[in-house]
Design a protein around this motif. Sequence first.
Motif, PDB file in Angstrom:
ATOM      1  N   HIS A 186       0.844  -1.219   0.000  1.00  0.00           N
ATOM      2  CA  HIS A 186       0.000   0.000   0.000  1.00  0.00           C
ATOM      3  C   HIS A 186       0.865   1.251   0.000  1.00  0.00           C
ATOM      4  CE1 HIS A 186      -3.748  -2.068   0.385  1.00  0.00           C
ATOM      5  NE2 HIS A 186      -3.295  -2.785   1.409  1.00  0.00           N
ATOM      6  N   GLN A 187       1.903   1.211   0.859  1.00  0.00           N
ATOM      7  CA  GLN A 187       2.805   2.391   0.938  1.00  0.00           C
ATOM      8  C   GLN A 187       3.519   2.615  -0.405  1.00  0.00           C
ATOM      9  OE1 GLN A 187       4.952   0.907   4.360  1.00  0.00           O
ATOM     10  NE2 GLN A 187       4.421   2.762   5.535  1.00  0.00           N
ATOM     11  N   LEU A 188       3.931   1.501  -1.036  1.00  0.00           N
ATOM     12  CA  LEU A 188       4.626   1.634  -2.327  1.00  0.00           C
ATOM     13  C   LEU A 188       3.700   2.232  -3.384  1.00  0.00           C
ATOM     14  CD1 LEU A 188       6.757  -1.629  -2.707  1.00  0.00           C
ATOM     15  CD2 LEU A 188       7.594   0.715  -2.625  1.00  0.00           C
ATOM     16  N   VAL A 189       2.456   1.763  -3.401  1.00  0.00           N
ATOM     17  CA  VAL A 189       1.496   2.288  -4.388  1.00  0.00           C
ATOM     18  C   VAL A 189       1.293   3.781  -4.145  1.00  0.00           C
ATOM     19  CG1 VAL A 189      -0.930   2.197  -5.125  1.00  0.00           C
ATOM     20  CG2 VAL A 189       0.361   0.068  -4.796  1.00  0.00           C
ATOM     21  N   ALA A 190       1.172   4.151  -2.872  1.00  0.00           N
ATOM     22  CA  ALA A 190       0.977   5.577  -2.548  1.00  0.00           C
ATOM     23  C   ALA A 190       2.202   6.388  -2.964  1.00  0.00           C
ATOM     24  CB  ALA A 190       0.711   5.730  -1.051  1.00  0.00           C
ATOM     25  N   GLY A 191       3.384   5.829  -2.720  1.00  0.00           N
ATOM     26  CA  GLY A 191       4.631   6.521  -3.101  1.00  0.00           C
ATOM     27  C   GLY A 191       4.723   6.691  -4.611  1.00  0.00           C
ATOM     28  N   ILE A 192       4.401   5.635  -5.342  1.00  0.00           N
ATOM     29  CA  ILE A 192       4.451   5.706  -6.823  1.00  0.00           C
ATOM     30  C   ILE A 192       3.438   6.738  -7.308  1.00  0.00           C
ATOM     31  CG2 ILE A 192       3.964   4.402  -8.955  1.00  0.00           C
ATOM     32  CD1 ILE A 192       5.009   1.892  -7.457  1.00  0.00           C
ATOM     33  N   ARG A 193       2.258   6.718  -6.707  1.00  0.00           N
ATOM     34  CA  ARG A 193       1.203   7.644  -7.103  1.00  0.00           C
ATOM     35  C   ARG A 193       1.661   9.095  -6.914  1.00  0.00           C
ATOM     36  NH1 ARG A 193      -4.144   7.104  -8.139  1.00  0.00           N
ATOM     37  NH2 ARG A 193      -5.363   8.946  -7.606  1.00  0.00           N
ATOM     38  N   SER A 194       2.265   9.342  -5.754  1.00  0.00           N
ATOM     39  CA  SER A 194       2.701  10.731  -5.497  1.00  0.00           C
ATOM     40  C   SER A 194       3.842  11.121  -6.444  1.00  0.00           C
ATOM     41  CB  SER A 194       3.118  10.917  -4.038  1.00  0.00           C
ATOM     42  OG  SER A 194       4.361  10.291  -3.824  1.00  0.00           O
ATOM     43  N   ALA A 195       4.727  10.163  -6.754  1.00  0.00           N
ATOM     44  CA  ALA A 195       5.845  10.489  -7.656  1.00  0.00           C
ATOM     45  C   ALA A 195       5.363  10.726  -9.077  1.00  0.00           C
ATOM     46  CB  ALA A 195       6.868   9.353  -7.645  1.00  0.00           C
ATOM     47  N   VAL A 196       4.359   9.945  -9.497  1.00  0.00           N
ATOM     48  CA  VAL A 196       3.926   9.989 -10.900  1.00  0.00           C
ATOM     49  C   VAL A 196       2.885  11.082 -11.145  1.00  0.00           C
ATOM     50  CG1 VAL A 196       2.728   8.632 -12.681  1.00  0.00           C
ATOM     51  CG2 VAL A 196       4.490   7.562 -11.298  1.00  0.00           C
ATOM     52  N   LEU A 197       2.075  11.392 -10.136  1.00  0.00           N
ATOM     53  CA  LEU A 197       0.964  12.322 -10.391  1.00  0.00           C
ATOM     54  C   LEU A 197       1.064  13.651  -9.638  1.00  0.00           C
ATOM     55  CD1 LEU A 197      -1.974   9.759 -10.394  1.00  0.00           C
ATOM     56  CD2 LEU A 197      -0.891  10.820 -12.369  1.00  0.00           C
ATOM     57  N   GLU A 198       2.020  13.757  -8.702  1.00  0.00           N
ATOM     58  CA  GLU A 198       2.109  15.001  -7.935  1.00  0.00           C
ATOM     59  C   GLU A 198       3.419  15.722  -8.217  1.00  0.00           C
ATOM     60  OE1 GLU A 198       1.475  14.034  -3.837  1.00  0.00           O
ATOM     61  OE2 GLU A 198      -0.387  12.970  -4.336  1.00  0.00           O
ATOM     62  N   PRO A 199       3.370  17.066  -8.167  1.00  0.00           N
ATOM     63  CA  PRO A 199       4.614  17.809  -8.435  1.00  0.00           C
ATOM     64  C   PRO A 199       5.594  17.691  -7.265  1.00  0.00           C
ATOM     65  CG  PRO A 199       2.837  19.303  -7.866  1.00  0.00           C
ATOM     66  CD  PRO A 199       2.230  17.960  -7.920  1.00  0.00           C
ATOM     67  N   ALA A 200       6.833  18.016  -7.546  1.00  0.00           N
ATOM     68  CA  ALA A 200       7.846  17.969  -6.490  1.00  0.00           C
ATOM     69  C   ALA A 200       7.556  19.053  -5.449  1.00  0.00           C
ATOM     70  CB  ALA A 200       9.216  18.193  -7.104  1.00  0.00           C
ATOM     71  N   GLU A 201       8.050  18.789  -4.246  1.00  0.00           N
ATOM     72  CA  GLU A 201       7.769  19.723  -3.143  1.00  0.00           C
ATOM     73  C   GLU A 201       8.258  21.130  -3.444  1.00  0.00           C
ATOM     74  OE1 GLU A 201       9.248  18.439   0.627  1.00  0.00           O
ATOM     75  OE2 GLU A 201       8.135  16.559   0.524  1.00  0.00           O
ATOM     76  N   GLU A 202       9.439  21.200  -4.111  1.00  0.00           N
ATOM     77  CA  GLU A 202      10.037  22.522  -4.340  1.00  0.00           C
ATOM     78  C   GLU A 202       9.344  23.279  -5.484  1.00  0.00           C
ATOM     79  OE1 GLU A 202      11.594  19.655  -4.791  1.00  0.00           O
ATOM     80  OE2 GLU A 202      12.513  19.576  -6.768  1.00  0.00           O
ATOM     81  N   ASP A 203       8.458  22.584  -6.220  1.00  0.00           N
ATOM     82  CA  ASP A 203       7.776  23.248  -7.349  1.00  0.00           C
ATOM     83  C   ASP A 203       6.632  24.132  -6.856  1.00  0.00           C
ATOM     84  OD1 ASP A 203       9.440  22.140  -9.110  1.00  0.00           O
ATOM     85  OD2 ASP A 203       7.957  20.896 -10.142  1.00  0.00           O
ATOM     86  N   ASP A 204       6.437  25.233  -7.623  1.00  0.00           N
ATOM     87  CA  ASP A 204       5.338  26.137  -7.272  1.00  0.00           C
ATOM     88  C   ASP A 204       4.021  25.674  -7.883  1.00  0.00           C
ATOM     89  OD1 ASP A 204       7.180  27.659  -5.989  1.00  0.00           O
ATOM     90  OD2 ASP A 204       7.619  28.905  -7.757  1.00  0.00           O
ATOM     91  N   TYR A 205       4.111  24.803  -8.843  1.00  0.00           N
ATOM     92  CA  TYR A 205       2.913  24.399  -9.590  1.00  0.00           C
ATOM     93  C   TYR A 205       1.938  23.631  -8.696  1.00  0.00           C
ATOM     94  CZ  TYR A 205       0.043  21.756 -12.898  1.00  0.00           C
ATOM     95  OH  TYR A 205      -1.012  21.198 -13.561  1.00  0.00           O
ATOM     96  N   ILE A 206       0.709  24.078  -8.729  1.00  0.00           N
ATOM     97  CA  ILE A 206      -0.347  23.345  -8.009  1.00  0.00           C
ATOM     98  C   ILE A 206      -1.394  22.943  -9.042  1.00  0.00           C
ATOM     99  CG2 ILE A 206      -2.146  23.477  -6.238  1.00  0.00           C
ATOM    100  CD1 ILE A 206      -0.349  25.735  -4.983  1.00  0.00           C
ATOM    101  N   PRO A 207      -1.597  21.662  -9.220  1.00  0.00           N
ATOM    102  CA  PRO A 207      -2.554  21.230 -10.251  1.00  0.00           C
ATOM    103  C   PRO A 207      -3.991  21.594  -9.869  1.00  0.00           C
ATOM    104  CG  PRO A 207      -1.780  19.350  -8.996  1.00  0.00           C
ATOM    105  CD  PRO A 207      -1.010  20.523  -8.519  1.00  0.00           C
ATOM    106  N   ALA A 208      -4.745  21.963 -10.885  1.00  0.00           N
ATOM    107  CA  ALA A 208      -6.163  22.256 -10.650  1.00  0.00           C
ATOM    108  C   ALA A 208      -6.865  20.962 -10.268  1.00  0.00           C
ATOM    109  CB  ALA A 208      -6.769  22.851 -11.915  1.00  0.00           C
ATOM    110  N   ASP A 209      -7.995  21.092  -9.585  1.00  0.00           N
ATOM    111  CA  ASP A 209      -8.711  19.889  -9.151  1.00  0.00           C
ATOM    112  C   ASP A 209      -9.156  19.033 -10.323  1.00  0.00           C
ATOM    113  OD1 ASP A 209      -8.308  20.594  -6.609  1.00  0.00           O
ATOM    114  OD2 ASP A 209     -10.270  21.555  -6.328  1.00  0.00           O
ATOM    115  N   ASN A 210      -9.506  19.736 -11.442  1.00  0.00           N
ATOM    116  CA  ASN A 210     -10.012  18.974 -12.592  1.00  0.00           C
ATOM    117  C   ASN A 210      -8.899  18.693 -13.624  1.00  0.00           C
ATOM    118  OD1 ASN A 210      -9.626  21.528 -13.418  1.00  0.00           O
ATOM    119  ND2 ASN A 210     -11.596  21.730 -14.513  1.00  0.00           N
ATOM    120  N   ALA A 211      -7.616  18.832 -13.213  1.00  0.00           N
ATOM    121  CA  ALA A 211      -6.498  18.598 -14.149  1.00  0.00           C
ATOM    122  C   ALA A 211      -6.503  17.135 -14.595  1.00  0.00           C
ATOM    123  CB  ALA A 211      -5.173  18.925 -13.476  1.00  0.00           C
ATOM    124  N   SER A 212      -6.223  16.947 -15.892  1.00  0.00           N
ATOM    125  CA  SER A 212      -6.230  15.579 -16.427  1.00  0.00           C
ATOM    126  C   SER A 212      -5.002  14.811 -15.916  1.00  0.00           C
ATOM    127  CB  SER A 212      -6.206  15.620 -17.946  1.00  0.00           C
ATOM    128  OG  SER A 212      -4.958  16.150 -18.368  1.00  0.00           O
TER     129      SER A 212
END
Lengths: 286, 329
Positions: free
Chosen positions: A54-80
């Motif tokens: 479960h932790q690995l899936v969550a980690g992969i999900r955050s790496a693949v779909l979320e921006p890096a911590e240092e990035d300013d970009y915040i994806p919109a809620d409806n972003a594809s």
Amino acid sequence: MTNLSPFDIQARPNRLLAQALSCLLFVVCIGLYMHTSVARHRDNPEDRVVPSGHQLVAGIRSAVLEPAEEDDYIPADNASTWERLRHSMIWKDTASSGGRFFISLALLIPFVVLAVHIGLFPWFGAGFLRFFLFFDKIVALSLLPILFIAFGIDQWSKIALIVIGVAPTMILDVTQMVKAVPQEQIVKAFTLDANNFDVAYRVVFRQVLPQVINSLRLNLKPMMLFLFAGEMIAASDGLAYRIAIMRRHMGMDVILPYVLWVALLLFLIDFSLRMINRRLHPWFQA
Amino acid sequence: MVSGVSTPEMTAGLRLLDKQAARATADAEVRAAKSISVEDVSVSYALGRAARRSVLENISLEIEEGEFVVLLGETGCGKSTLLRMLLGQERPTAGQISVAGSRVERVDARSGYVPQRYSLFPDRTVLDNLMMGPLTSKFHILGRLRPSYWEARRAVKAEAFRQLAHMGLQASDAGKYPYQLSGGMQQRVAIAQALMMKNRVLLMDEAFSALDPSTRASLQRLLRTVWSETRPTVVFVTHNTAEALFLGTRVIVLARETKEDACGSRVTLDMKLAEGGMTLRSHGQKFLELVEHIEAVSSGEKRTAPDACGEESARVGPVRVFPEDGVTP
């Protein structure tokens, strides 16, 4: 049919058994990992050293779909998903490391051409060979501080480290390949009205090209090693930079997918080069 | 400049120039008739600081246009070294070599070459191997953009298929790579590749040595046919005496005078043969005697030249003609 022991050199497993044996160690590794993970999570459900599935899936999900911590970009809620992927941490790191890697690869081409000349033209050999023989013995990583001073800590210092680390070995390797081309072939080419350019590029280079590609395949890992060394010491992005950052947070749920991702990337590059070689040089497979 | 004025001095000068030009043309014709000329050639290699190993000693040969010369000798007698010098791959320590009327300084397209191994480019198909020579001289970075290149290419391709058929190979072999051919087929293609260049001189270094006896025999017959059709000057290196007698119109044996001889090899036998080629079947006992004689000379058991390896023996010259029936002096 005689029954031969599996430890007999003359014993050959059948196709199915061979396939099963090739998967065996992968299954053993996964099994051991899962066993350890379950055991550790039984003692401490919050354990992060050997993350659970479960932790690995969550980690992969955050790496693949979320921006890096240092990035300013915040994806919109409806972003594809594609939009999220394009701004994800793993995409950004892969693009940074990949850029450095492929620029280094391109910069190695002139060195391969130089190596052909060193192996073929005695005057070039006399001028360059001893220098590269010496240069090859310099430990490239010991030059890293000098490269940081000379090129700064941005990507050119890492690119220079890769090129300096790999080029001398490749030059010596390709030089040997060129020298191994039978003299008869070179003489024959001259009797067929070839000039120096023809002999160098239309006879010798064509013949050694599949071996050059194989040499490159063998050097993929050293190249990545030099890139990782540079990125881990001083970088603001890249696959190795992320692994180094995650180590501080004990983020094994991200480190492990990153390690496997790098291995997969190298495997794919190696596989592509192998396919290119097979496609372009069918005569070399014989 | 004064034009239209003729003085006795000018007329005499012009006559002199004409004479010089005529003499130069005559010299060139003589040189061309002597397809290959080897003048007092010696070869030695440095062994350490002071010592030298002599390989060839004062070799002088004149090979006429259209001769089929076979160089015979035991292993290490310098026959391949002599061939490499004819090619321009090696330079003599002393003396000079001319091919087709001009001095050999480097390997060039004056001579065709068929080595024992690696005779074809492994990365090219049979057709590409055959077309490489004629197209190389027309190759230009942007040459493919010109229609003339494609016209020339079509002509070369047709000639390549013709040569392929002439060598007894199928058109379907054209697309194969050398590794897909047997040793004999590879050598057939190698001969065709050299013939595509239409050289007047063909140098072959133990070209059939690695082949099985039946393939070797068929290639020998093929080479004789090719030679009798176009009459190039062939220098063929071998250590097989029977092959030499079958193929050559002239057999040259290189050998040291004795096994312990510190001097290099010299020409110990130079013999012209009838054109038909000698075989055991056609010449029986005489063939056997000749083989025995040549092998005795080649191994140094029989001497046909003076012992000493000084200048005198070189000047005397070791030429000997074997006066047998079917063997013409």
